[in-house]
Design an enzyme around this catalytic site. Structure first.
Site, PDB file in Angstrom:
ATOM      1  CG  LEU A 145     -14.467 -73.239 -73.572  1.00  0.00           C
ATOM      2  CD1 LEU A 145     -13.506 -73.099 -72.694  1.00  0.00           C
ATOM      3  CD2 LEU A 145     -14.413 -72.178 -74.838  1.00  0.00           C
ATOM      4  CG  ASP A 146     -14.812 -77.082 -79.850  1.00  0.00           C
ATOM      5  OD1 ASP A 146     -16.065 -76.843 -79.801  1.00  0.00           O
ATOM      6  OD2 ASP A 146     -14.147 -76.861 -80.880  1.00  0.00           O
TER       7      ASP A 146
END
Length: 238
Positions: free
Chosen positions: A109-110
């Site tokens: 996930l960013d």
């Protein structure tokens, strides 16, 4: 299995370190202090306490983490703290094929994306969960800069073309949840996919949260930064 080997397999350090933990009285099994590193136990479902922390034997570790914003899914982060610092040392030190590798994130996930993140030391599980051929759905709660429109939703369902792939990328489901928010379900994971899909339909992601993988929802009582082991029921949902 020898007690020092049990501790080693669970990530408590080298065999020498694990033997020292036992010999110094830091390990309890069945409520009793153990001082013999070579004492034999059946590891299956074994409950033991190391330096006051209770652990259960796990042949493979399966973890869910509520990833907070401002963290990177990398063991060597470039600008933000690593999500791995949120895990206890034994999960980070579990040996694999003779090397200390610990659990690995199942996808990434960013840094500004929050929500459900899975980690494990089971390579086959990572492959099954990450392979686009398995079509494991992942649900994202997306907050947008501009209002949602019916045309935008339809374009996401029909498919949009991203700059690195001429094949249209489609949302498995897209449900508006407010004037400027929606739930987006994807069955594959490309780089910055949600943000790029939203940009392709003329909008912008302001906040992004992954709430579900397969049939597993992020528990309401798991606060950002907290983790827990997956149960057999959790794994069945995945």
């Amino acid at each position: 299995m020898r007690l020092e080997d049990i501790l080693y397999r669970q990530g408590f350090g080298t065999r020498r370190v694990c033997a020292g933990l036992v010999q110094q009285g830091h390990v309890h099994v069945a409520g009793a202090v153990q001082t013999e590193a070579g004492a034999l136990f059946d590891p299956q479902d074994l409950l033991f306490v190391v330096q006051g922390q209770a652990w259960t034997w796990q042949e493979k570790a399966y973890v869910m983490l509520h990833k907070p914003a401002g963290t990177e899914c990398s063991q060597k982060p470039s600008a933000w703290p690593s999500v791995y610092t949120l895990l206890p040392a034994p999960l980070r030190q579990r040996p694999q094929k003779g090397a200390v590798q610990g659990v690995q994130a199942v996808g990434r996930l960013d840094q500004d994306t929050t929500g459900l993140l899975l980690l494990t030391d089971d390579g086959a599980f990572i492959h099954r969960m990450s392979s686009p051929k398995k079509h494991v759905p992942k649900v994202y709660q997306v907050t947008l800069r501009h209002p949602v429109s019916a045309q935008m939703v339809q374009r996401l369902l029909d498919g949009v073309v991203l700059d690195d792939d001429p094949r249209p990328v489609r949302a498995a489901a897209c449900e508006p949840t407010g004037p400027s928010s929606l739930d987006l379900t994807l069955t594959e994971g490309k780089y910055h996919q949600v943000k790029r899909m939203i940009a392709a339909v003329g909008n912008r992601v302001e906040a992004l949260h992954r709430s579900q993988i397969g049939g597993l929802h992020l528990p309401a009582d798991l606060a950002p930064g907290q983790w827990r082991m997956l149960s057999a029921q959790d794994l069945a949902l995945l």
